[in-house]
Design an enzyme around this catalytic site. Structure first.
Site, PDB file in Angstrom:
ATOM      1  N   ASN A  75      -5.739  -5.519   4.317  1.00  0.00           N
ATOM      2  CA  ASN A  75      -4.436  -5.488   4.993  1.00  0.00           C
ATOM      3  C   ASN A  75      -4.389  -6.523   6.111  1.00  0.00           C
ATOM      4  O   ASN A  75      -3.378  -7.225   6.297  1.00  0.00           O
ATOM      5  CB  ASN A  75      -4.146  -4.081   5.524  1.00  0.00           C
ATOM      6  CG  ASN A  75      -4.046  -3.071   4.402  1.00  0.00           C
ATOM      7  OD1 ASN A  75      -3.874  -3.450   3.235  1.00  0.00           O
ATOM      8  ND2 ASN A  75      -4.152  -1.797   4.724  1.00  0.00           N
TER       9      ASN A  75
ATOM     10  N   ILE B 155       2.524  -1.248   9.819  1.00  0.00           N
ATOM     11  CA  ILE B 155       1.355  -0.412  10.147  1.00  0.00           C
ATOM     12  C   ILE B 155       0.862   0.368   8.913  1.00  0.00           C
ATOM     13  O   ILE B 155       0.965   1.592   8.858  1.00  0.00           O
ATOM     14  CB  ILE B 155       1.670   0.558  11.310  1.00  0.00           C
ATOM     15  CG1 ILE B 155       3.036   1.263  11.110  1.00  0.00           C
ATOM     16  CG2 ILE B 155       1.631  -0.163  12.643  1.00  0.00           C
ATOM     17  CD1 ILE B 155       3.242   2.475  12.040  1.00  0.00           C
TER      18      ILE B 155
ATOM     19  N   LYS C 132      -1.518   2.400   6.539  1.00  0.00           N
ATOM     20  CA  LYS C 132      -2.633   3.314   6.829  1.00  0.00           C
ATOM     21  C   LYS C 132      -3.757   3.043   5.833  1.00  0.00           C
ATOM     22  O   LYS C 132      -3.510   2.944   4.624  1.00  0.00           O
ATOM     23  CB  LYS C 132      -2.155   4.756   6.724  1.00  0.00           C
ATOM     24  CG  LYS C 132      -3.266   5.791   6.868  1.00  0.00           C
ATOM     25  CD  LYS C 132      -3.618   6.391   5.536  1.00  0.00           C
ATOM     26  CE  LYS C 132      -4.731   7.413   5.633  1.00  0.00           C
ATOM     27  NZ  LYS C 132      -5.122   7.861   4.277  1.00  0.00           N
TER      28      LYS C 132
ATOM     29  N   TYR D 270       0.132  14.410  13.780  1.00  0.00           N
ATOM     30  CA  TYR D 270      -0.802  14.128  12.687  1.00  0.00           C
ATOM     31  C   TYR D 270      -2.012  15.065  12.752  1.00  0.00           C
ATOM     32  O   TYR D 270      -2.802  15.021  13.703  1.00  0.00           O
ATOM     33  CB  TYR D 270      -1.244  12.654  12.695  1.00  0.00           C
ATOM     34  CG  TYR D 270      -0.087  11.661  12.525  1.00  0.00           C
ATOM     35  CD1 TYR D 270       1.184  12.076  12.116  1.00  0.00           C
ATOM     36  CD2 TYR D 270      -0.272  10.309  12.776  1.00  0.00           C
ATOM     37  CE1 TYR D 270       2.242  11.186  11.968  1.00  0.00           C
ATOM     38  CE2 TYR D 270       0.777   9.399  12.617  1.00  0.00           C
ATOM     39  CZ  TYR D 270       2.025   9.863  12.218  1.00  0.00           C
ATOM     40  OH  TYR D 270       3.057   8.960  12.077  1.00  0.00           O
TER      41      TYR D 270
HETATM   42  P1  NAP Z   1       1.344   3.521   3.598  1.00  0.00           P
HETATM   43  O1  NAP Z   1       0.697   2.766   4.685  1.00  0.00           O
HETATM   44  O2  NAP Z   1       2.589   2.983   2.985  1.00  0.00           O
HETATM   45  O3  NAP Z   1       0.308   3.797   2.419  1.00  0.00           O
HETATM   46  C1  NAP Z   1      -0.931   4.378   2.660  1.00  0.00           C
HETATM   47  C2  NAP Z   1      -1.686   4.480   1.332  1.00  0.00           C
HETATM   48  O4  NAP Z   1      -1.993   3.163   0.861  1.00  0.00           O
HETATM   49  C3  NAP Z   1      -3.002   5.214   1.468  1.00  0.00           C
HETATM   50  O5  NAP Z   1      -3.169   5.971   0.278  1.00  0.00           O
HETATM   51  C4  NAP Z   1      -4.033   4.108   1.526  1.00  0.00           C
HETATM   52  O6  NAP Z   1      -5.286   4.470   1.000  1.00  0.00           O
HETATM   53  C5  NAP Z   1      -3.400   3.067   0.634  1.00  0.00           C
HETATM   54  N1  NAP Z   1      -3.836   1.719   1.003  1.00  0.00           N
HETATM   55  C6  NAP Z   1      -3.825   1.160   2.242  1.00  0.00           C
HETATM   56  N2  NAP Z   1      -4.270  -0.106   2.192  1.00  0.00           N
HETATM   57  C7  NAP Z   1      -4.589  -0.350   0.902  1.00  0.00           C
HETATM   58  C8  NAP Z   1      -5.112  -1.474   0.227  1.00  0.00           C
HETATM   59  N3  NAP Z   1      -5.362  -2.631   0.875  1.00  0.00           N
HETATM   60  N4  NAP Z   1      -5.341  -1.380  -1.120  1.00  0.00           N
HETATM   61  C9  NAP Z   1      -5.066  -0.225  -1.784  1.00  0.00           C
HETATM   62  N5  NAP Z   1      -4.571   0.870  -1.200  1.00  0.00           N
HETATM   63  C10 NAP Z   1      -4.330   0.815   0.138  1.00  0.00           C
HETATM   64  O7  NAP Z   1       1.687   5.022   4.032  1.00  0.00           O
HETATM   65  P2  NAP Z   1       1.920   5.859   5.348  1.00  0.00           P
HETATM   66  O8  NAP Z   1       0.632   6.420   5.829  1.00  0.00           O
HETATM   67  O9  NAP Z   1       3.031   6.783   5.018  1.00  0.00           O
HETATM   68  O10 NAP Z   1       2.521   4.847   6.445  1.00  0.00           O
HETATM   69  C11 NAP Z   1       1.731   4.086   7.329  1.00  0.00           C
HETATM   70  C12 NAP Z   1       1.765   4.637   8.756  1.00  0.00           C
HETATM   71  O11 NAP Z   1       3.097   4.643   9.277  1.00  0.00           O
HETATM   72  C13 NAP Z   1       1.362   6.115   8.865  1.00  0.00           C
HETATM   73  O12 NAP Z   1      -0.005   6.289   8.653  1.00  0.00           O
HETATM   74  C14 NAP Z   1       1.865   6.425  10.244  1.00  0.00           C
HETATM   75  O13 NAP Z   1       0.997   5.913  11.244  1.00  0.00           O
HETATM   76  C15 NAP Z   1       3.210   5.687  10.225  1.00  0.00           C
HETATM   77  N6  NAP Z   1       4.334   6.579   9.836  1.00  0.00           N
HETATM   78  C16 NAP Z   1       5.290   6.866  10.765  1.00  0.00           C
HETATM   79  C17 NAP Z   1       6.342   7.703  10.445  1.00  0.00           C
HETATM   80  C18 NAP Z   1       7.389   8.011  11.473  1.00  0.00           C
HETATM   81  O14 NAP Z   1       8.249   8.898  11.238  1.00  0.00           O
HETATM   82  N7  NAP Z   1       7.397   7.321  12.584  1.00  0.00           N
HETATM   83  C19 NAP Z   1       6.464   8.259   9.147  1.00  0.00           C
HETATM   84  C20 NAP Z   1       5.480   7.923   8.197  1.00  0.00           C
HETATM   85  C21 NAP Z   1       4.440   7.069   8.540  1.00  0.00           C
HETATM   86  P3  NAP Z   1      -6.577   4.853   1.906  1.00  0.00           P
HETATM   87  O15 NAP Z   1      -6.062   5.656   3.060  1.00  0.00           O
HETATM   88  O16 NAP Z   1      -7.436   5.598   0.967  1.00  0.00           O
HETATM   89  O17 NAP Z   1      -7.213   3.585   2.384  1.00  0.00           O
END
Ligand code: NAP
Length: 281
Positions: free
Chosen positions: A249, A237, A239, A52
């Site tokens: 969340n 989890i 983000k 990251y």
């Molecule tokens: P996500 O959690 O599905 O979505 C994140 C988005 O949702 C961001 O734009 C965030 O905005 C918004 N958001 C979060 N809470 C909100 C709320 N209460 N109301 C409105 N909008 C909200 O996406 P992701 O980052 O892809 O996945 C989460 C985590 O999973 C990653 O950060 C990472 O740690 C992990 N991950 C792991 C892998 C892997 O291969 N192992 C792959 C992808 C992701 P803001 O940021 O502006 O608050």
């Protein structure tokens, strides 16, 4: 906040945790504050990775948790290209420096790669015996790849499998979740909001979520999290780089959906057919 035992790691980990992918693109002060507000709300599970921001996100996490390390269940991941026997140990040591800590609570292989899994798992065990990690796990592994890992390391060693899981991508329900539940492996749902592709309020699924959300005085995203967390092995989890998002969340952990609500969500976002492998982003 609700906590569950995290696989064989034996630690109580918040069912809703904090993702950090792409956080280097956010306002640094606001993102660090969001992580700290998330900790205040009981989200002790913080997920990051050497990938990251090429290490910059681990530095942000290090700043956010510097005076609160004891509260955190801290997870990072090694890139498959670094996951040789020696490379894994070296990558972990770099992550520890950026995170300003002497140990990780969980260390994961980010996805299956070209280095023999046997070597990566041997390095994980070496790190565990040295006290640099408390437990190790995998990410983006399907049930056959998990079975290979168990053949190498033995049952009861894999803390978690971190996999893509959200309302519009439910493939892991067919075999990965049942396999993990049978083997005591925690399932960590990444991108639980579809990583920027959350169902729009005007879609038919969005309207179902909105109706259920209104009945719980909640938001559609909170209902989505509650739906994913209905499995006993599940952790999610999301983000959030804004404190108000982190707080919303965390509050989702308290929502209990009724059977009829689960049925309506299931119908609006069908889980689809079984496919080979795990879906990835
Ligand atoms: P996500 O959690 O599905 O979505 C994140 C988005 O949702 C961001 O734009 C965030 O905005 C918004 N958001 C979060 N809470 C909100 C709320 N209460 N109301 C409105 N909008 C909200 O996406 P992701 O980052 O892809 O996945 C989460 C985590 O999973 C990653 O950060 C990472 O740690 C992990 N991950 C792991 C892998 C892997 O291969 N192992 C792959 C992808 C992701 P803001 O940021 O502006 O608050």
């Amino acid at each position: 906040m609700k906590y569950r035992i995290f696989g064989p790691a034996g630690r109580e980990v918040s069912v809703v945790g904090q993702g950090t992918w792409n956080m280097e693109k956010d306002d640094r002060r606001a993102a660090v504050e969001a992580l700290r507000r998330g900790l205040d709300a009981g989200m002790n599970h913080v997920d990051t990775a050497e990938m990251y921001g090429d290490g910059r996100v681990e530095e942000m996490v290090g700043e956010a948790i510097a005076d609160r390390r004891g509260e955190v269940f801290l997870v990072s991941k090694v890139l498959p290209e670094n996951a040789s026997r020696r490379g894994t140990v070296q990558a972990c040591e770099r992550s520890l420096r950026r995170l300003r800590t002497d140990h990780l609570d969980g260390y994961l292989l980010h996805w299956p790669g070209r280095h023999p899994l046997r070597d990566t798992l041997a390095a994980f065990e070496e790190l565990r015996e040295a006290g640099k990690i408390r437990a190790w796990g995998l990410s983006n592994f399907d049930e056959e790849e998990l079975a290979d890992a168990i053949r190498i390391a033995g049952d009861g060693k894999i803390a978690c499998n971190q996999v893509l899981y959200h309302l519009q991508e439910r493939a892991i329900e067919h075999a990965v979740i049942p396999f993990c539940e049978q083997h005591g492996i925690a399932v960590v749902a990444y991108s639980p909001f579809g990583s920027g592709d959350f169902p729009s309020p005007s879609s038919s699924g969005g309207r179902v979520l909105a109706g259920i959300a209104a009945a719980h005085d909640a938001t559609p995203r909170q209902i989505a999290l509650a739906f994913l967390l209905r499995h006993p092995s599940l952790f999610a989890i999301p983000k959030a780089a804004r404190a108000e998002h982190a707080e919303a969340n965390a509050a989702a952990a308290e929502i209990e959906l009724g059977e009829e609500e689960v049925r309506r969500i299931d119908e609006a976002f069908p889980r689809g057919r079984r496919r080979r492998g795990v879906p990835t982003l």
